[in-house]
Design an enzyme around this catalytic site. Structure first.
Site, PDB file in Angstrom:
ATOM      1  N   GLU A 137       0.486  -1.192   0.313  1.00 22.05           N
ATOM      2  CA  GLU A 137      -0.251  -0.395  -0.212  1.00 22.05           C
ATOM      3  C   GLU A 137       0.736   1.486   0.028  1.00 22.05           C
ATOM      4  O   GLU A 137       0.414   1.929  -0.441  1.00 22.05           O
ATOM      5  CB  GLU A 137      -0.709   0.027   0.961  1.00 22.05           C
ATOM      6  CG  GLU A 137      -1.247  -1.141   0.867  1.00 22.05           C
ATOM      7  CD  GLU A 137      -2.813  -1.066   1.869  1.00 22.05           C
ATOM      8  OE1 GLU A 137      -3.652  -0.517   2.682  1.00 22.05           O
ATOM      9  OE2 GLU A 137      -3.085  -1.833   2.149  1.00 22.05           O
ATOM     10  N   LYS A 187       3.363   3.974   7.715  1.00 20.04           N
ATOM     11  CA  LYS A 187       3.730   2.460   7.184  1.00 20.04           C
ATOM     12  C   LYS A 187       5.412   2.660   5.834  1.00 20.04           C
ATOM     13  O   LYS A 187       6.077   2.398   5.793  1.00 20.04           O
ATOM     14  CB  LYS A 187       3.085   0.984   6.326  1.00 20.04           C
ATOM     15  CG  LYS A 187       1.862  -0.107   7.427  1.00 20.04           C
ATOM     16  CD  LYS A 187       3.023  -0.248   8.286  1.00 20.04           C
ATOM     17  CE  LYS A 187       3.357  -1.612   7.968  1.00 20.04           C
ATOM     18  NZ  LYS A 187       4.325  -2.550   8.750  1.00 20.04           N
TER      19      LYS A 187
END
Ligand code: NAD
Ligand code: TYD
Length: 377
Positions: A137, A187
């Site tokens: 992602e 992230k």
């Protein structure tokens, strides 16, 4: 060779499969599972290994730098496989601070503890590895240039029989980061910190970016376990937007096998993409789930199709993820073990056979949360 490895987030979905694999496969290793046990952590995921002599569970927060440093010293840790994170995009939209705290600051605290400890040793970083588990992602979203699907130019053993890709582009290890959700932004930030610790301090690090995982022990806020459970209880299946978003699905055990291979044979400072060339539009995968659950429950075909309920789209919903995992295949010889059709059958069976596991999670606090998440949709 003996090794002592901290696996963070080992009580979660993917972490529990990694812990299980390492504890069973490497009796000479000492595996220390460090997990805070947030709502997503569940020691029931590990009852089969909890009494193994080479396994230790430690309840701790990765954000607690002193505790991380003490643990590394106490156990003389030489490897870290870092999975602990807040992992659900919808939660990150409602509560981004928690994601920055755990995913960014938690990763930084773990990195700094490893730096302080490993640099204090005579051999320093020799024989050490900080392996960070990340997601596809971070690369952002791909276009849906072939909305009807085309024959996929690449396959693995995990590719579905339907052999479709929904565009010509794939995420490569060199694809520029372009995260859109607070989850993927956090992230991405943690990935940058890991690489910075290699480039600045010489810490041996590896980062891997994997596509969507499915399989046993996944928390039932994620698409596949949520929908299996809702079908069983004849509850609505909330499909975001038109259900046209594409995800690339990999069986969780094949991710754990890739992590094992990369931990042992991966090249320091490298990035590896992990994925099975197995793209599905949400609405199509939902129909496969409905068909499988209905068949296994003995319902007539199509019985649960009426549960499909189109709801307001997720904010900033990424259209398509598709991983190019050829580097991992060609350099390290990784091959998934399960084709998608087998994996999904196994997964549905597991959730139907483990109703108690599901019921313990979905009763009480979680139920209230689920209702509040969906009441305004
Ligand atoms: P999960 O939410 O099921 O589990 C996360 C685990 O981390 C839980 O056991 C939780 O208790 C623990 N944790 C959370 N905050 C912590 C903290 N501050 N200190 C210690 N432990 C803490 O997540 P998952 O789906 O198993 O994902 C694991 C990792 O893999 C994450 O880093 C995620 O970004 C990454 N990933 C997930 C997928 C996927 O499809 N699920 C795909 C690619 C990458
Ligand atoms: P999810 O399992 O949350 O994983 P991610 O957002 O990390 O890809 O969602 C997978 C896909 O399914 C994603 O496109 C969002 C969609 N989705 C729904 O349509 N309904 C739902 O209730 C959920 C949880 C997800």
């Amino acid at each position: 060779m003996k090794r002592t490895i901290i696996i963070t987030g080992g009580a979660g979905f993917i972490g529990s499969h990694v812990v299980r694999l390492f504890v069973n496969k490497y009796p000479d290793y000492h595996i220390i599972n460090v997990d805070k046990l947030t709502y997503a952590g569940n020691l029931e995921n590990l009852t089969d290994v909890e009494n193994m002599p080479n396994y230790t569970f430690v309840k701790a927060d990765i954000c607690d730098f002193d505790r991380m440093l003490d643990l590394m010293k106490e156990y003389t840790v030489d490897g870290i496989i870092h999975l602990a994170a807040e992992s659900h995009v919808d939660r990150s939209i409602k509560d981004p601070f928690t994601f920055a705290k755990t995913n960014v600051m938690g990763t930084l605290s773990l990195l700094q503890a490893a730096k302080v400890y490993w640099e204090s040793l005579p051999e320093k970083y020799s024989g050490k590895l900080f392996y960070h588990i990340s997601t596809d992602e971070v690369y952002g979203a791909l276009e849906l240039t072939a909305p009807e699907g085309i024959d996929s130019p690449f396959t693995t053993a995990a590719s579905s029989e339907h052999h479709h890709a929904y565009g010509e582009e794939f995420f490569l290890e060199t694809t520029k980061y372009n995260p859109h959700s607070p989850y993927s932004a956090s992230k991405a930030s943690s990935d940058h910190f890991v690489r910075a610790y290699h480039d600045t301090y010489g810490m041996p690090t590896i980062v891997t970016n994997c596509s969507n995982n499915y399989g046993p022990y996944q928390f039932p806020e994620k698409l596949i376990p949520l929908f299996i459970n809702n079908i069983r209880h004849r509850k609505a299946l909330p499909v975001y937007g038109k259900g046209e978003n594409v995800r690339d699905w990999l069986y969780v055990v094949d991710h754990a096998r890739a992590i094992d291979l990369i931990f042992h044979d991966g090249k320091v400072a490298e990035t590896y993409n992990i994925g099975g060339f197995n793209e599905w539009k949400n609405i199509d995968i939902i129909k496969v789930i409905i068909k499988t659950v209905d068949r296994l429950l003995g319902n007539p075909e199509g019985h649960s199709l009426d549960l499909i309920t189109y709801v307001t789209d997720r904010a900033g919903h990424d259209l398509r993820y598709a991983i190019d995992s050829r580097k991992l295949q060609s350099e390290l010889g990784w091959e998934p073990s399960l084709q998608f059709e087998e994996g999904i059958e196994k997964t549905v069976r597991w959730y139907l056979d483990n109703e108690e596991w599901m019921n313990r999670i979905t009763s009480g606090e979680y139920e209230k949360y689920y209702e509040s998440m969906y009441k305004d949709r």
